[in-house]
Design a protein around this motif. Structure first.
Motif, mmCIF file in Angstrom:
data_model
loop_
_atom_site.group_PDB
_atom_site.id
_atom_site.type_symbol
_atom_site.label_atom_id
_atom_site.label_comp_id
_atom_site.label_asym_id
_atom_site.label_seq_id
_atom_site.Cartn_x
_atom_site.Cartn_y
_atom_site.Cartn_z
ATOM 1 N N GLN A 139 0.835 -1.212 0.000
ATOM 2 C CA GLN A 139 0.000 0.000 0.000
ATOM 3 C C GLN A 139 0.867 1.258 0.000
ATOM 4 O O GLN A 139 0.590 2.234 0.708
ATOM 5 C CB GLN A 139 -0.954 0.003 1.203
ATOM 6 C CG GLN A 139 -1.933 -1.170 1.198
ATOM 7 C CD GLN A 139 -2.892 -1.145 2.372
ATOM 8 O OE1 GLN A 139 -2.573 -0.619 3.441
ATOM 9 N NE2 GLN A 139 -4.073 -1.709 2.176
ATOM 10 N N ALA A 140 1.916 1.232 -0.831
ATOM 11 C CA ALA A 140 2.872 2.339 -0.871
ATOM 12 C C ALA A 140 2.851 3.078 -2.207
ATOM 13 O O ALA A 140 3.819 3.743 -2.566
ATOM 14 C CB ALA A 140 4.282 1.817 -0.592
ATOM 15 N N LEU A 156 14.160 -1.239 6.104
ATOM 16 C CA LEU A 156 15.371 -0.480 6.423
ATOM 17 C C LEU A 156 15.038 0.919 6.933
ATOM 18 O O LEU A 156 14.036 1.508 6.527
ATOM 19 C CB LEU A 156 16.267 -0.365 5.185
ATOM 20 C CG LEU A 156 16.972 -1.638 4.721
ATOM 21 C CD1 LEU A 156 17.751 -1.358 3.444
ATOM 22 C CD2 LEU A 156 17.904 -2.174 5.800
ATOM 23 N N PRO A 157 15.878 1.487 7.808
ATOM 24 C CA PRO A 157 15.685 2.868 8.266
ATOM 25 C C PRO A 157 15.817 3.844 7.094
ATOM 26 O O PRO A 157 16.614 3.634 6.177
ATOM 27 C CB PRO A 157 16.823 3.067 9.274
ATOM 28 C CG PRO A 157 17.265 1.691 9.655
ATOM 29 C CD PRO A 157 17.015 0.822 8.466
ATOM 30 N N ILE A 158 15.054 4.931 7.119
ATOM 31 C CA ILE A 158 15.060 5.911 6.040
ATOM 32 C C ILE A 158 16.445 6.521 5.848
ATOM 33 O O ILE A 158 16.908 6.705 4.714
ATOM 34 C CB ILE A 158 14.011 7.016 6.323
ATOM 35 C CG1 ILE A 158 12.602 6.431 6.194
ATOM 36 C CG2 ILE A 158 14.183 8.188 5.353
ATOM 37 C CD1 ILE A 158 11.501 7.409 6.500
ATOM 38 N N ALA A 159 17.133 6.845 6.925
ATOM 39 C CA ALA A 159 18.463 7.456 6.816
ATOM 40 C C ALA A 159 19.431 6.529 6.094
ATOM 41 O O ALA A 159 20.230 6.966 5.255
ATOM 42 C CB ALA A 159 18.993 7.802 8.200
ATOM 43 N N THR A 197 6.109 10.573 2.467
ATOM 44 C CA THR A 197 7.128 9.811 3.185
ATOM 45 C C THR A 197 7.971 8.998 2.205
ATOM 46 O O THR A 197 7.483 8.587 1.136
ATOM 47 C CB THR A 197 6.489 8.862 4.206
ATOM 48 O OG1 THR A 197 5.631 7.944 3.527
ATOM 49 C CG2 THR A 197 5.685 9.648 5.240
ATOM 50 N N LEU A 198 9.223 8.725 2.550
ATOM 51 C CA LEU A 198 10.152 8.090 1.618
ATOM 52 C C LEU A 198 9.676 6.721 1.128
ATOM 53 O O LEU A 198 9.731 6.458 -0.080
ATOM 54 C CB LEU A 198 11.546 7.977 2.253
ATOM 55 C CG LEU A 198 12.633 7.424 1.330
ATOM 56 C CD1 LEU A 198 12.820 8.323 0.111
ATOM 57 C CD2 LEU A 198 13.943 7.263 2.073
ATOM 58 N N LEU A 251 14.506 11.339 -9.794
ATOM 59 C CA LEU A 251 13.826 12.635 -9.798
ATOM 60 C C LEU A 251 12.498 12.565 -9.063
ATOM 61 O O LEU A 251 12.151 13.465 -8.291
ATOM 62 C CB LEU A 251 13.582 13.095 -11.242
ATOM 63 C CG LEU A 251 14.796 13.585 -12.023
ATOM 64 C CD1 LEU A 251 14.426 13.779 -13.486
ATOM 65 C CD2 LEU A 251 15.323 14.884 -11.446
ATOM 66 N N THR A 252 11.746 11.511 -9.320
ATOM 67 C CA THR A 252 10.406 11.402 -8.739
ATOM 68 C C THR A 252 10.450 11.266 -7.220
ATOM 69 O O THR A 252 9.653 11.878 -6.509
ATOM 70 C CB THR A 252 9.658 10.200 -9.344
ATOM 71 O OG1 THR A 252 9.728 10.268 -10.767
ATOM 72 C CG2 THR A 252 8.200 10.210 -8.917
ATOM 73 N N VAL A 253 11.393 10.452 -6.720
ATOM 74 C CA VAL A 253 11.477 10.265 -5.262
ATOM 75 C C VAL A 253 11.787 11.577 -4.533
ATOM 76 O O VAL A 253 11.071 11.958 -3.602
ATOM 77 C CB VAL A 253 12.506 9.169 -4.906
ATOM 78 C CG1 VAL A 253 12.737 9.122 -3.401
ATOM 79 C CG2 VAL A 253 12.026 7.809 -5.407
ATOM 80 N N PRO A 254 12.848 12.325 -4.928
ATOM 81 C CA PRO A 254 13.098 13.607 -4.251
ATOM 82 C C PRO A 254 11.940 14.593 -4.392
ATOM 83 O O PRO A 254 11.643 15.341 -3.450
ATOM 84 C CB PRO A 254 14.358 14.137 -4.956
ATOM 85 C CG PRO A 254 15.031 12.932 -5.489
ATOM 86 C CD PRO A 254 13.924 12.011 -5.894
#
Length: 267
Positions: free
Chosen positions: A76-77, A241-244, A174-175, A163-166
């Motif tokens: 669901q992302a 995984l952690p976002i950082a 959210t990432l 490009l789309t993610v940033p």
């Protein structure tokens, strides 16, 4: 084709699919520099090597994007209204971008690819936070953004994730959801880009066997067979995984690919 070439393509497909699912990048950012290296080793026509790498990557991204978006959809992302709004601009910009890429020689394409990847990596490392009030633009803004993303994606043969993610993160998405939505956006980019490169290379004669336009189909088939299965593994890991850590891995990957591309062309 020797066995080393075939095994290399299969390994590249598996590696690409995993990172496509992990970062929502489609995989072209990984495939282009590696295909440039492999095509050079096969002594394909030097003037077409980068164009073939771009085109082949675009075609190979199609099944990878399908596998990746399905995996992210299960989590669901994927924001489907965003995908629908941005797709018309994506299709137009990507197709137009293939015409520009076809008129450029290998060296400027390689330089643009490497500089672009390094720039995106820098943005991810700086980790600039979006303003809390920032929202996604309206339909016109989404189409304009999609056209820009598509055009640049065609020049560097990426699924648009870099490009789309940033962009989505900048708009307070959210990432993990930005990665999933980007994976879905990568499908129209890949389809439009592949069609564009086939069209632009249709009348070229100095190309290897089994090439349609600029697309080298043995590589597409080999990579797609592996990436279709490895992409869901990366997508699954992206939600653990952690976002950082995700951002640091993403930036490190892009810097390495930038250096590899320049070394292959100018080394």
């Amino acid at each position: 084709m020797d066995i080393y070439f075939i095994v290399s393509l299969l390994a590249l497909g598996a590696f690409t699919g995993f990172f496509a699912g992990l970062f929502g990048i489609g995989g072209g950012g990984i495939m282009v520099p590696m295909l440039t290296l492999l095509f050079t080793q096969q002594q394909f026509p030097a003037e077409h090597i980068v164009h073939m790498a771009l085109a082949t990557s675009m075609a190979a991204i199609v099944p990878t994007a399908i596998a990746s978006l399905r995996a992210h959809h299960k989590h669901q992302a994927v924001i489907w209204p965003v995908v629908v709004q941005i797709t018309p601009g994506i299709l137009l910009g990507t197709f137009a971008g293939t015409f520009l890429a076809s008129y450029l020689s290998a060296a400027p394409l390689a330089i643009f690819f490497s500089c672009f990847m390094a720039f995106v990596a820098l943005q991810m490392v700086l980790n600039r936070k979006p303003k809390p009030s920032r929202q996604l633009p309206g339909l016109f803004g989404m189409n304009a953004t999609g056209s820009g993303i598509g055009a640049i994606s065609a020049l560097v043969a990426i699924g648009g994730g870099t490009l789309t993610v940033p962009f989505l993160v900048w708009c307070n998405v959210t990432l993990p959801v930005a990665i999933g939505t980007s994976a879905a956006v990568g499908l129209p980019i890949a389809i439009s880009g592949a069609v564009g490169y086939i069209t632009n290379g249709w009348n070229e004669t100095n190309l290897p066997l089994y090439t349609l336009g600029y697309v080298y189909w043995p590589a597409v088939i080999a990579m797609a067979c592996m990436s279709f299965f490895s992409a869901p593994l990366g997508a699954k890991l992206a939600h653990r995984l952690p976002i950082a850590l995700l951002k640091k891995l993403f930036a490190l990957l892009l810097v390495g690919l930038s250096a590899q591309m320049l070394f292959t062309i100018f080394g």
